[in-house]
Design a protein around this motif. Structure first.
Motif, mmCIF file in Angstrom:
data_model
loop_
_atom_site.group_PDB
_atom_site.id
_atom_site.type_symbol
_atom_site.label_atom_id
_atom_site.label_comp_id
_atom_site.label_asym_id
_atom_site.label_seq_id
_atom_site.Cartn_x
_atom_site.Cartn_y
_atom_site.Cartn_z
ATOM 1 N N LEU A 1 3.020 1.081 0.663
ATOM 2 C CA LEU A 1 3.651 2.407 0.588
ATOM 3 C C LEU A 1 5.005 2.348 1.280
ATOM 4 O O LEU A 1 5.117 1.851 2.397
ATOM 5 C CB LEU A 1 2.742 3.424 1.302
ATOM 6 N N GLY B 1 8.516 5.085 1.246
ATOM 7 C CA GLY B 1 8.728 6.457 1.689
ATOM 8 C C GLY B 1 7.955 7.466 0.849
ATOM 9 O O GLY B 1 8.073 8.678 1.067
ATOM 10 N N ALA C 1 12.502 -4.370 4.749
ATOM 11 C CA ALA C 1 12.143 -3.514 3.612
ATOM 12 C C ALA C 1 11.677 -2.136 4.056
ATOM 13 O O ALA C 1 11.690 -1.187 3.276
ATOM 14 C CB ALA C 1 11.061 -4.191 2.788
ATOM 15 N N ILE D 1 19.358 9.058 -2.367
ATOM 16 C CA ILE D 1 18.087 8.562 -2.923
ATOM 17 C C ILE D 1 17.125 8.379 -1.757
ATOM 18 O O ILE D 1 17.413 7.630 -0.829
ATOM 19 C CB ILE D 1 18.267 7.215 -3.672
ATOM 20 N N GLY E 1 13.630 7.360 0.435
ATOM 21 C CA GLY E 1 12.748 6.203 0.463
ATOM 22 C C GLY E 1 13.307 5.028 1.231
ATOM 23 O O GLY E 1 14.327 5.121 1.912
ATOM 24 N N THR E 2 12.620 3.901 1.073
ATOM 25 C CA THR E 2 12.922 2.690 1.847
ATOM 26 C C THR E 2 13.636 1.657 0.977
ATOM 27 O O THR E 2 13.636 1.762 -0.257
ATOM 28 C CB THR E 2 11.605 2.058 2.333
ATOM 29 N N ALA F 1 13.178 0.797 -3.066
ATOM 30 C CA ALA F 1 14.373 0.724 -3.918
ATOM 31 C C ALA F 1 14.458 -0.623 -4.632
ATOM 32 O O ALA F 1 14.818 -0.685 -5.813
ATOM 33 C CB ALA F 1 15.623 0.956 -3.073
ATOM 34 N N ASN G 1 21.980 4.968 -9.172
ATOM 35 C CA ASN G 1 22.596 6.239 -9.509
ATOM 36 C C ASN G 1 23.945 5.955 -10.156
ATOM 37 O O ASN G 1 24.678 5.088 -9.667
ATOM 38 C CB ASN G 1 22.831 7.003 -8.196
ATOM 39 N N GLU H 1 6.124 -9.513 -6.154
ATOM 40 C CA GLU H 1 5.140 -10.016 -5.195
ATOM 41 C C GLU H 1 4.561 -8.833 -4.415
ATOM 42 O O GLU H 1 5.142 -7.754 -4.408
ATOM 43 C CB GLU H 1 5.790 -11.010 -4.220
ATOM 44 N N ILE I 1 7.570 -6.883 -0.378
ATOM 45 C CA ILE I 1 8.956 -7.274 -0.137
ATOM 46 C C ILE I 1 9.163 -7.064 1.354
ATOM 47 O O ILE I 1 8.917 -5.959 1.870
ATOM 48 C CB ILE I 1 9.933 -6.395 -0.961
ATOM 49 N N LYS J 1 24.824 15.013 -5.478
ATOM 50 C CA LYS J 1 23.383 14.720 -5.563
ATOM 51 C C LYS J 1 22.556 15.932 -5.104
ATOM 52 O O LYS J 1 21.611 16.335 -5.772
ATOM 53 C CB LYS J 1 23.115 13.487 -4.689
ATOM 54 N N GLN K 1 19.471 18.289 -7.387
ATOM 55 C CA GLN K 1 18.063 17.921 -7.277
ATOM 56 C C GLN K 1 17.308 18.949 -6.446
ATOM 57 O O GLN K 1 17.925 19.779 -5.780
ATOM 58 C CB GLN K 1 17.919 16.518 -6.714
HETATM 59 C C1 LIG Z 1 14.515 14.123 -4.574
HETATM 60 C C2 LIG Z 1 14.454 12.745 -5.174
HETATM 61 C C3 LIG Z 1 15.609 12.160 -5.687
HETATM 62 C C4 LIG Z 1 15.555 10.878 -6.258
HETATM 63 N N1 LIG Z 1 16.699 10.327 -6.766
HETATM 64 C C5 LIG Z 1 16.659 9.082 -7.301
HETATM 65 C C6 LIG Z 1 17.838 8.483 -7.844
HETATM 66 O O1 LIG Z 1 18.921 9.064 -7.851
HETATM 67 N N2 LIG Z 1 17.738 7.228 -8.351
HETATM 68 C C7 LIG Z 1 16.569 6.527 -8.342
HETATM 69 O O2 LIG Z 1 16.544 5.379 -8.803
HETATM 70 N N3 LIG Z 1 15.418 7.081 -7.857
HETATM 71 C C8 LIG Z 1 15.451 8.323 -7.332
HETATM 72 N N4 LIG Z 1 14.296 8.875 -6.831
HETATM 73 C C9 LIG Z 1 13.037 8.115 -6.857
HETATM 74 C C10 LIG Z 1 12.732 7.372 -5.526
HETATM 75 O O3 LIG Z 1 13.398 7.980 -4.442
HETATM 76 C C11 LIG Z 1 13.144 5.900 -5.582
HETATM 77 O O4 LIG Z 1 12.415 5.259 -6.602
HETATM 78 C C12 LIG Z 1 12.898 5.193 -4.231
HETATM 79 O O5 LIG Z 1 13.632 4.005 -4.204
HETATM 80 C C13 LIG Z 1 11.428 4.904 -3.953
HETATM 81 O O6 LIG Z 1 11.329 4.343 -2.649
HETATM 82 P P1 LIG Z 1 10.084 4.630 -1.705
HETATM 83 O O7 LIG Z 1 10.264 3.821 -0.470
HETATM 84 O O8 LIG Z 1 9.891 6.089 -1.510
HETATM 85 O O9 LIG Z 1 8.904 4.009 -2.577
HETATM 86 P P2 LIG Z 1 7.400 4.553 -2.759
HETATM 87 O O10 LIG Z 1 7.434 5.807 -3.543
HETATM 88 O O11 LIG Z 1 6.686 4.578 -1.461
HETATM 89 O O12 LIG Z 1 6.797 3.387 -3.658
HETATM 90 C C14 LIG Z 1 7.241 3.186 -4.977
HETATM 91 C C15 LIG Z 1 6.759 1.795 -5.429
HETATM 92 O O13 LIG Z 1 7.436 0.793 -4.655
HETATM 93 C C16 LIG Z 1 6.491 -0.085 -4.070
HETATM 94 N N5 LIG Z 1 6.986 -0.529 -2.761
HETATM 95 C C17 LIG Z 1 7.484 0.230 -1.758
HETATM 96 N N6 LIG Z 1 7.833 -0.554 -0.716
HETATM 97 C C18 LIG Z 1 7.510 -1.822 -1.058
HETATM 98 C C19 LIG Z 1 7.608 -3.086 -0.409
HETATM 99 N N7 LIG Z 1 8.119 -3.220 0.832
HETATM 100 N N8 LIG Z 1 7.165 -4.183 -1.058
HETATM 101 C C20 LIG Z 1 6.662 -4.088 -2.312
HETATM 102 N N9 LIG Z 1 6.546 -2.929 -2.986
HETATM 103 C C21 LIG Z 1 6.963 -1.804 -2.362
HETATM 104 C C22 LIG Z 1 5.212 0.740 -3.925
HETATM 105 O O14 LIG Z 1 4.067 -0.098 -3.851
HETATM 106 C C23 LIG Z 1 5.255 1.575 -5.196
HETATM 107 O O15 LIG Z 1 4.743 0.798 -6.255
HETATM 108 C C24 LIG Z 1 14.310 10.170 -6.293
HETATM 109 C C25 LIG Z 1 13.157 10.772 -5.785
HETATM 110 C C26 LIG Z 1 13.222 12.050 -5.240
HETATM 111 C C27 LIG Z 1 11.949 12.650 -4.707
#
Ligand SMILES: Cc1cc2nc3c(=O)[nH]c(=O)nc-3n(C[C@H](O)[C@H](O)[C@H](O)COP(=O)(O)OP(=O)(O)OC[C@H]3O[C@@H](n4cnc5c(N)ncnc54)[C@H](O)[C@@H]3O)c2cc1C
Length: 292
Positions: A58, A60, A97, A122, A124-125, A129, A136, A176, A179, A205, A209
């Motif tokens: 997991l 963000g 990561a 954007i 999350g972590t 990403a 974007n 994998e 990450i 942005k 949103q």
């Molecule tokens: C308000 C809002 C705006 C957004 N705008 C954009 C945008 O402009 N562009 C865009 O591309 N996306 C956007 N998103 C989508 C999201 O923010 C991105 O996809 C973000 O990069 C997900 O990161 P996360 O850490 O929250 O991942 P999570 O939601 O926690 O996980 C997503 C996936 O990534 C995997 N993952 C996470 N960390 C790791 C790791 N360390 N190793 C392996 N796998 C991992 C998880 O297992 C899961 O499969 C937006 C979302 C919201 C809610």
């Protein structure tokens, strides 16, 4: 031996996942782990493999829907300091990561390293990403990524060079299990100019949103050059609502939920929209988020 024996200091059982996702719905993880070192993480991954227990990572929680029944097995979050470090060497930024993408963008801007500011806003972590090659306006995290360190399902650590990785629209070959970190490279630029671009991007942005307090997830990937939001508008289905789930007033491609909404409602709404858009425009949309 129990799956958590010896790991009790960083594993909890029946941990609710809803507060850890942007949708704030869904069930609990059977086991939830926050290892504090790479060694603890690797030992846990090896133990899970020996016991044939499912492992998920997991970030963000901003691109995720957790089903109402929750998830069996272990959910790992790289929340410890060891996974969130950011260091700068010349034009290279090496980041864990678990680092927030926003922190990485600010750190790069401060050092006069430009490019990543287009991704501001954007959530999350870095791990999330890289997993989905978030981006974007024609920029994405993959285009700056020169290397990555990953942990495979057998608990072994591998280095991935640039030529061993491929990044496409919202997808990457970094599949994998975990990450761990990545090296990104940027062009030197005036920190003031980078900050100005960052502020401009931030305003754009934020105005397009859902608001920070809304429970939300981005519904569909853009198909080719078309935008999913405009296809939803074109199909006239932007006002669709199911229980406590609807589409954002500010951006038609974001699902928002209110009190009482369930993960099943979100899945039903997204599927209904997919069918209606296909019916009325001939274009099949694919969900942007992952379902656990
Ligand atoms: C308000 C809002 C705006 C957004 N705008 C954009 C945008 O402009 N562009 C865009 O591309 N996306 C956007 N998103 C989508 C999201 O923010 C991105 O996809 C973000 O990069 C997900 O990161 P996360 O850490 O929250 O991942 P999570 O939601 O926690 O996980 C997503 C996936 O990534 C995997 N993952 C996470 N960390 C790791 C790791 N360390 N190793 C392996 N796998 C991992 C998880 O297992 C899961 O499969 C937006 C979302 C919201 C809610």
């Amino acid at each position: 031996m129990s799956i958590i024996a010896g790991f009790e200091h960083f594993i909890r059982q029946d941990e609710p996942l809803a507060p850890l996702t942007w949708l704030r719905i869904g069930g609990a993880a059977e086991y939830f782990a926050e290892p504090t070192t790479v060694d603890e993480l690797a030992a846990l991954v090896r133990r899970c493999r020996e016991h044939d227990v499912a492992v998920r990572v997991l970030g963000g929680g901003s691109n995720l829907l957790v089903r109402d029944e929750g998830v069996r097995g272990v959910v790992i979050q790289l929340g410890a300091a060891a996974f969130g470090e950011i260091s700068v060497k010349g034009q290279a930024v090496i980041a864990g990561a678990g680092a927030k993408l926003g922190h990485l963008i600010s750190a790069s801007a401060r050092e006069g390293l430009g490019g990543l500011e287009m991704l501001v806003g954007i959530p999350g972590t870095l791990g999330g990403a890289l997993h989905g090659n978030s981006g974007n306006h024609g920029s994405d995290v993959g285009q700056f990524t020169h290397g990555a360190t990953v942990l495979a399902r057998d608990g072994q650590i591998h280095q991935r060079k640039r030529e061993e990785m491929a990044f496409g629209y919202r997808q990457s070959s970094l599949d994998e299990l975990v990450i761990l970190s990545a090296e990104l490279r940027f062009e030197p630029d005036d920190p003031m100019q980078i900050t100005k671009r960052m502020q401009k991007q931030w305003i754009i942005k934020k105005s397009h949103q859902p608001l920070a307090h809304e429970n939300t997830v981005c519904a569909f990937k853009n198909p080719g050059e078309m935008s999913a939001a405009s296809l939803i508008d074109q199909a006239g289905v932007g006002g669709t609502r199911l229980g406590g789930v609807s589409l954002s007033q500010r951006h038609a491609n974001f699902v928002v939920t209110e009190g009482g909404a369930t993960a099943a409602d979100v899945l039903r709404l997204v599927d209904t929209l997919r069918e209606q858009v296909l019916d009325r425009t001939g274009v099949e949309l694919r969900p942007a988020y992952e379902v656990w």
